[in-house]
Enzyme design. Structure first.
Site, PDB file in Angstrom:
ATOM      1  N   TYR A   1      35.279  -7.902   6.683  1.00  0.00           N
ATOM      2  CA  TYR A   1      36.090  -8.285   5.543  1.00  0.00           C
ATOM      3  C   TYR A   1      36.322  -9.802   5.562  1.00  0.00           C
ATOM      4  CZ  TYR A   1      36.458  -3.248   5.241  1.00  0.00           C
ATOM      5  OH  TYR A   1      36.136  -1.910   5.155  1.00  0.00           O
TER       6      TYR A   1
ATOM      7  N   ALA B   1      44.574  -0.719   5.415  1.00  0.00           N
ATOM      8  CA  ALA B   1      44.341  -2.072   4.901  1.00  0.00           C
ATOM      9  C   ALA B   1      44.954  -2.165   3.503  1.00  0.00           C
ATOM     10  CB  ALA B   1      42.853  -2.362   4.848  1.00  0.00           C
TER      11      ALA B   1
ATOM     12  N   GLN C   1      49.088  -3.556   7.480  1.00  0.00           N
ATOM     13  CA  GLN C   1      47.902  -4.378   7.676  1.00  0.00           C
ATOM     14  C   GLN C   1      47.574  -5.051   6.350  1.00  0.00           C
ATOM     15  OE1 GLN C   1      43.770  -2.836   8.046  1.00  0.00           O
ATOM     16  NE2 GLN C   1      43.846  -3.646  10.138  1.00  0.00           N
TER      17      GLN C   1
END
Length: 357
Positions: free
Chosen positions: A181, A57, A99
């Protein structure tokens, strides 16, 4: 040829097999910058035969980091080292993916090996942000509720991150809409209690995501894919569920998303998740069947036989792997041997290709 090692074309890309290195946080950057750890970590999966290798991420803003060690792509200076990584991955025959993420109310935490607890602002943490001022769990700092102007700013941060990702040589973007998230927080009625155009009805709760997708499409090359990772269910009563995921996927198929990466959970504390091998596969299968979009499955997939079964039965189009690849970055090469698939190995490793029985 085993189905697991059949190629898959998505837009202009052809993946050499169906094994994907899933995004896995390393918490090892400094101010968002990648370093030699990330080069070796991600490069090993490309050498080991994965078709598509995702970064962890990668935060679109400093406030969007899960921890101070997260990778970032909020400034042009981040591009240079990421370019080194994408170059190496491509030379090995794999596709580099990134990502893009914003951690929302789950930001500003310690690295796991330091305890993973929220970092108070007085100790170097930062104000967390969310659709509503609701903490993830008791004792966590309460996030600030985003204004509509702040939402627009974050949409633009995703757009600028996508532009930098293209400049850095990435060929797939995955938007992180899972695990509690920020995007997931907007989607789920558990965390989104807004009463404006971003809250309430399903159509309003998906608005933030749709705006991000539209903004990213404006700068991302049209011939390259965009994936979305979702938590297909919150595993909680009154939360986001698999039927919502099917409805979302049906819409996104016409909005520029090429594949749904189906994970689950992370947005509701104290829920019972039935973790076991292939426990998330039914979500990928249902979404693929009922929406017609390409799907990937992830979670507790550890053997060549499991991965081959998923693809051969048409339950998903890609197998995303994480912990098993940490244990064995060359899992695809080993799986090819077990399934008797004759695939290309790195020339430096060919002496080990014919394994003695």
């Amino acid at each position: 040829m085993p189905h697991l090692f059949s190629p898959l074309r998505i837009k202009s890309l052809e993946l050499r097999n169906r094994i994907v290195t899933s995004p896995m946080c390393q918490y090892s950057g400094t101010d968002g910058f990648a370093n030699d750890w990330h080069l070796v970590h991600l490069g090993s999966f490309a050498v080991g035969g994965s078709a598509l290798v995702f970064t962890e991420a990668t935060a679109v803003s400093p406030e969007g980091r899960i921890s101070p060690g997260d990778l970032g792509i909020w400034q042009d200076e981040h591009i240079e080292f990421l370019k080194r990584i994408t170059s190496f991955v491509k030379v090995q025959g794999a596709v580099p993916g990134i990502q893009l993420a914003h951690a929302g109310r789950k930001a500003s935490t310690q690295q796991p090996w330091l305890g993973g607890k929220p970092i108070q602002q007085a100790d170097g943490g930062w104000q967390t942000l969310a659709p509503s001022a609701i903490a993830f769990k008791d004792g966590d700092p309460v996030p600030a509720e985003l204004s509509t102007d702040e939402i627009a700013t974050i949409v633009n941060q995703f757009q600028q991150a996508a532009k930098r990702a293209s400049a850095a040589g990435f060929e797939v973007i995955e938007l992180h809409g899972a695990h509690g998230y920020l995007i997931n927080e907007f989607l789920s009625p558990i965390s989104n209690h807004r009463t404006d155009q971003y809250g309430g009805a399903f159509e309003n709760r998906i608005r933030f995501l749709l705006e991000i997708i539209e903004s990213v499409k404006q700068v991302w090359p049209e011939h390259l894919p965009i994936f979305l990772r979702i938590s297909a269910t919150d595993w909680a009563e009154g939360g986001w569920n698999e039927n919502d995921s099917v409805a979302l996927a049906t819409i996104l198929k016409t909005e520029g998303i090429d594949l749904i990466d189906c994970s689950s959970g992370g947005n509701a504390a104290k829920v019972q998740i039935p973790v076991r091998p292939l426990y998330q596969l039914p979500f990928a299968e249902k979404i693929k069947k009922e929406s017609g979009i390409l799907t990937g499955t992830v979670g507790m997939i550890t053997t060549a036989e499991e991965a081959e079964g998923i693809i051969s039965k048409g339950q998903a189009d890609l197998v995303f792997m994480a912990r098993e690849l940490l244990r064995d970055p060359h899992f695809p090469l080993r799986a090819a041997h077990e399934l008797k698939a004759d695939i290309t190995w790195p020339k430096q490793y060919e002496r080990a290709k014919k394994k003695a029985d």
